[in-house]
Motif scaffolding. Structure first.
Motif, PDB file in Angstrom:
ATOM      1  N   VAL A 172     -11.213 -35.676 -10.872  1.00 18.11           N
ATOM      2  CA  VAL A 172     -12.459 -36.015 -10.194  1.00 18.11           C
ATOM      3  C   VAL A 172     -12.168 -36.593  -8.819  1.00 18.11           C
ATOM      4  O   VAL A 172     -12.840 -36.271  -7.830  1.00 18.11           O
ATOM      5  N   ILE A 173     -11.159 -37.453  -8.725  1.00 15.10           N
ATOM      6  CA  ILE A 173     -10.820 -38.036  -7.427  1.00 15.10           C
ATOM      7  C   ILE A 173     -10.357 -36.950  -6.464  1.00 15.10           C
ATOM      8  O   ILE A 173     -10.714 -36.964  -5.273  1.00 15.10           O
ATOM      9  N   GLY A 174      -9.583 -35.985  -6.946  1.00 14.16           N
ATOM     10  CA  GLY A 174      -9.112 -34.913  -6.071  1.00 14.16           C
ATOM     11  C   GLY A 174     -10.250 -34.104  -5.493  1.00 14.16           C
ATOM     12  O   GLY A 174     -10.274 -33.807  -4.287  1.00 14.16           O
ATOM     13  N   LEU A 175     -11.227 -33.721  -6.326  1.00 13.55           N
ATOM     14  CA  LEU A 175     -12.371 -32.962  -5.829  1.00 13.55           C
ATOM     15  C   LEU A 175     -13.269 -33.822  -4.945  1.00 13.55           C
ATOM     16  O   LEU A 175     -13.822 -33.341  -3.954  1.00 13.55           O
ATOM     17  N   ALA A 176     -13.404 -35.103  -5.303  1.00 16.82           N
ATOM     18  CA  ALA A 176     -14.201 -35.997  -4.462  1.00 16.82           C
ATOM     19  C   ALA A 176     -13.569 -36.149  -3.084  1.00 16.82           C
ATOM     20  O   ALA A 176     -14.273 -36.225  -2.067  1.00 16.82           O
ATOM     21  N   ARG A 177     -12.245 -36.179  -3.019  1.00 16.22           N
ATOM     22  CA  ARG A 177     -11.558 -36.276  -1.730  1.00 16.22           C
ATOM     23  C   ARG A 177     -11.854 -35.046  -0.877  1.00 16.22           C
ATOM     24  O   ARG A 177     -12.113 -35.154   0.334  1.00 16.22           O
ATOM     25  N   GLU A 178     -11.840 -33.867  -1.488  1.00 17.31           N
ATOM     26  CA  GLU A 178     -12.141 -32.640  -0.755  1.00 17.31           C
ATOM     27  C   GLU A 178     -13.564 -32.669  -0.208  1.00 17.31           C
ATOM     28  O   GLU A 178     -13.816 -32.319   0.955  1.00 17.31           O
ATOM     29  N   LEU A 179     -14.515 -33.062  -1.044  1.00 19.72           N
ATOM     30  CA  LEU A 179     -15.917 -33.099  -0.612  1.00 19.72           C
ATOM     31  C   LEU A 179     -16.143 -34.169   0.447  1.00 19.72           C
ATOM     32  O   LEU A 179     -16.888 -33.955   1.410  1.00 19.72           O
ATOM     33  N   ALA A 180     -15.505 -35.329   0.283  1.00 20.10           N
ATOM     34  CA  ALA A 180     -15.664 -36.399   1.272  1.00 20.10           C
ATOM     35  C   ALA A 180     -15.148 -35.944   2.634  1.00 20.10           C
ATOM     36  O   ALA A 180     -15.786 -36.178   3.671  1.00 20.10           O
ATOM     37  N   ALA A 181     -13.996 -35.271   2.642  1.00 22.84           N
ATOM     38  CA  ALA A 181     -13.453 -34.774   3.908  1.00 22.84           C
ATOM     39  C   ALA A 181     -14.374 -33.737   4.524  1.00 22.84           C
ATOM     40  O   ALA A 181     -14.599 -33.730   5.742  1.00 22.84           O
ATOM     41  N   SER A 182     -14.920 -32.857   3.703  1.00 24.85           N
ATOM     42  CA  SER A 182     -15.781 -31.791   4.216  1.00 24.85           C
ATOM     43  C   SER A 182     -17.097 -32.335   4.761  1.00 24.85           C
ATOM     44  O   SER A 182     -17.594 -31.872   5.792  1.00 24.85           O
ATOM     45  N   TYR A 183     -17.673 -33.306   4.076  1.00 23.71           N
ATOM     46  CA  TYR A 183     -18.952 -33.886   4.517  1.00 23.71           C
ATOM     47  C   TYR A 183     -18.776 -34.998   5.550  1.00 23.71           C
ATOM     48  O   TYR A 183     -19.770 -35.491   6.098  1.00 23.71           O
TER      49      TYR A 183
END
Length: 776
Positions: A172-183
């Motif tokens: 979950v943290i890995g995907l959240a990191r991707e989304l946080a960077a993208s947004y």
């Protein structure tokens, strides 16, 4: 990987639109295979049972006064048996909307009930995963809070596909990191602290011996004062939303940390480790283990085990054993956070026919640095549940700091066709966890985060910058292609075949070129297969087409792909074309296979269009086909392919209830296109003669047509067999073929004498070649 959006939002302020999040993940390289929508639930709040007593007018009902944080408590009648004063529960108030029920005030045997106590099932959670009856919440839960908002029950869950090179994203943290960077929003991971404040008693520190090099790092940590009980409600509900069944607080912490951080864990009952030392070694031949699923498994040296000095305690990265399982009597545990060889775990998983959430992550070879992170997060959660933590002990390789990668900024536009300002490149890479510093005016020195082992060269960093910047922002520009000496004939031929089949109503598919079982008489085995399902290179397109039929039904499909065969001097690779469809047999006319004729007609149409030549079909084909419904295809006596009904036994093995009709073409065997030449029609009338020839039933109509045309000579402008008869009038083993011969001259009108002479020559030739006689 199933991920509740509410869990992602705990670490990054991402939008509320589920579809937007799914689209953004797909653009980042993580396609969403499915979305599980949550039902609308409202009006459910937390409450505490202040008093409860038997219903005055009903033996099976109880009446409770429930404090929901309002000025007055609610009076609720219930038939549940697992409720008592002091419990914190979920309460549906009057007007609440549940998935299949709207709550109204009602009178139950003379008592007005102002709501309903709620079970897990009524919150659209799997009932069998939670307590039987009313859902129990934690005593410290604030009263009157909205249960849907408090536990994230209103957010959908995503089924995200993770590629093999991104084990860090199996969390979950890995995907959240991707989304946080993208947004462009900050990542807010859990804050870790040293969750230990004591030293183990003398002789109780966990010891680990790494006898196998396939264990790269092993972090072991002891915990005392452990009590096995249900996990907190927030953890149980979150695990259920992620597709994990809650078991008890220890198992749930292990699963929670694995989903959150991507690091699988295993908990051992400390007193059941004989000798106090864990040994990572290869299994001994014939050694057995009873795994946590209750199955006794016989091992070979292929398996990697965690053992004590007497027996295996678990299959490394796969599953633990029942002998070291945590039980209700457990009071001390040893937590394992280890990093194993992905290839070793994958081979062991395949050999044992056992795959778990843990092995799915270990197979992707996650970074060793995750072991320390996972262990620290588990220690934090366990101490919050009352356990006493001791210092972790790490064995194996140290965590190495990756070397800095020099990224020339000029390469970004050169490779992407998109100019990204220096500041934005730095921002994107830092958001993904990279350490970025200037390396002169035209370059950056980038150190990849310890969890990203896939970032090794400048092109990797440019790809990361492009992902976060957004592929949709890269303008589509057709590149200039300089002249070259490479022939495009093969490409043009394949494109012509594809367009021809598209015009005939076939849809192109692409199947995997690796198979799990050998095909043909000279199979090609892969030296180091990724899995047992990919051990052999395909020798035919048919199995892939049958798999597609089984998954998608009766549609017309084609595929152009390479097939492989072992030969003396190596591996022969040829381009093949396969096309076909499903069809149920016609029980009313078993003697005429319309599907076979339709496939043959499509084949003749396609090959005449591609080669400009006629294709001949003769009985017989390969072992993949039904022996009585198949044909060999030739063009000018040269084999080019085969077609027919696939052996029904093969079709049934793929779960098909209909027959599969397939045509296979050797693309390289097709002759070049023969340009047709115009021949002006004759100005003089033609005539025709019909003759009925009795021949043996093994003689083909095509052979008869060829012999007749040859015997009739230049006067013949057409020959067609238009009827066939079998029966008592011609005898067993024979058939009658009705042949129409068209005759015409180009310089004068043909006479009856000339026509009769040509037919006489035809009859003579047919009698000599086939033993044919005239049917009278």
């Amino acid at each position: 990987m199933r991920v509740p959006i509410s869990w992602l939002r705990e670490y990054a302020a991402i939008p509320a639109d589920t579809e937007a999040i799914a689209d953004r993940l797909a653009m980042l390289g993580f396609p969403v295979a499915g979305v599980e929508k949550r039902p609308a639930i409202s009006g459910v709040v937390t409450g505490r049972i202040a008093e409860i007593e038997k219903h005055p007018n009903a033996d099976r009902l109880q009446v409770a006064r429930v404090d929901v944080g309002a000025p007055e408590p609610l009076i609720i009648a219930t038939a549940a048996t697992n409720v008592a004063a002091g419990q914190t529960i979920a309460v549906a108030t009057v007007g609440a909307q549940l998935p299949e029920l709207r709550i109204e005030r009602r009178t139950m045997r003379g008592v007005v009930s102002d709501g309903m106590m709620i079970s897990a099932d009524e919150l659209a959670l799997p009932a069998e995963w939670f307590e039987d009856g009313i859902l129990q919440l934690d005593p410290g839960t604030p009263l009157g809070a909205d249960v849907v908002e408090l536990f994230g029950l209103g957010s959908d869950s995503l089924d995200v596909e993770i590629t093999a090179n991104r084990p860090d994203a199996t969390s979950v943290i890995g995907l959240a990191r991707e989304l946080a960077a993208s947004y462009g929003v900050p990542l807010q991971p859990p804050t870790l602290r040293d969750a230990y404040d004591a030293t183990e008693p003398q002789g109780e520190a966990p010891q680990v011996v790494l006898e196998s090099g396939d264990c790269h790092r092993f972090v072991a940590q002891r915990f005392d004062d452990v009590r096995v009980q249900p996990a907190p409600a927030w953890m149980r509900i979150r695990l259920a939303l992620a597709g994990q069944r809650p078991i008890n607080n220890l198992v749930d912490v292990s699963n929670y940390v694995m989903l959150e951080t991507g690091q699988p864990l295993h908990f051992y009952d400390a007193v059941r480790i004989h000798g106090g030392t864990l040994i990572v070694r290869s299994a001994r031949d014939g050694e057995t283990i009873v795994t946590l699923d209750g199955t006794t498994r016989s091992l070979s040296p292929l398996a990697l085990v965690i053992a004590d000095d007497t027996a295996p305690l678990g299959l490394a990265g796969l599953m633990g054993s029942a002998s070291s399982e945590v039980t209700a009597a457990t009071s001390a545990i040893v937590v394992e956070a280890a990093n194993f060889s992905g290839a070793r775990v994958r081979r062991m998983s395949t050999a044992l026919g056992l795959r778990t959430e843990a092995s799915a992550r270990h197979e992707k070879s996650p970074a060793p640095a995750l072991t320390d992170f996972g262990a620290a997060r588990a220690a934090q959660l366990l101490t919050e549940l009352g356990a006493t933590a001791y210092a972790p002990h790490a064995f194996g390789a140290e965590i190495a700091t990756p070397e800095a990668i020099t990224l020339p900024l000029r390469d970004i536009e050169r490779l992407l066709g998109l100019a990204i300002p220096r500041e934005r490149v730095m921002k994107h890479l830092e958001a993904l966890g990279c350490l970025v510093r200037a390396a002169g005016p035209e370059a950056l020195a980038v150190t990849a985060p310890p969890w990203r082992r896939d970032l090794t060269i400048p092109a990797d960093l440019i790809e990361e910058a492009a992902r976060i910047e957004g592929y949709e922002n890269i303008e589509a520009v057709e590149p200039s292609v300089p002249p070259h000496q490479i022939s495009s004939a093969a490409f043009e031929r394949e494109r012509a075949l594809a367009h021809g089949l598209d015009g005939l109503g076939y849809r192109e598919i692409l199947t995997h070129s690796m198979r799990g079982s050998a095909q043909g008489d000279a199979p090609v085995e892969v030296r180091n297969p990724l899995s047992e399902e990919q051990r052999f290179l395909r020798a035919s397109l048919v199995p892939g087409m049958l798999e597609y039929f089984a998954a998608n039904g009766a549609i017309r499909i084609f595929e152009i792909g390479n097939v492989f065969r072992r030969e003396d001097d190596g591996v022969a690779e040829r381009t093949a074309l396969g096309f076909g469809f499903l069809s149920s047999p016609d029980r009313t006319r078993p003697w005429r296979d319309e599907s076979f004729l339709r496939l043959l007609g499509d084949c003749e149409t396609l090959l005449r269009k591609i080669t400009g030549r006629a294709v001949a079909a003769s009985p017989g084909a390969g072992s993949e086909f039904h022996p009585g419904k198949s044909a060999r295809l030739t063009i000018e006596n040269r084999d080019v392919g085969e077609l027919g009904c696939v052996d029904p036994r093969s079709s049934r093995s793929f779960g098909l209830n209909a027959n599969a009709y397939v045509c296979l073409i050797d693309v390289a065997a097709l002759p070049s296109y023969a340009v047709p030449h115009y021949r002006p029609p004759s100005r003089f009338p033609s005539t025709y003669r019909d003759v009925a020839l009795i021949v043996r039933d093994v003689v083909s109509a095509r052979d008869v047509e060829g012999a007749v045309a040859e015997a009739a000579g230049p006067l013949c402008t057409g020959v067609r067999v238009f009827d066939e008869y079998r029966g008592p009038q011609v005898g067993d083993g024979f058939k009658s073929l009705a042949v129409r011969v068209t005759l015409q001259r180009f310089d004068a009108t043909i006479t009856d004498e000339e026509a009769d002479a040509a037919i006489a020559a035809v009859l003579a030739a047919a009698g000599e070649r086939f033993g044919a006689t005239i049917r009278t």
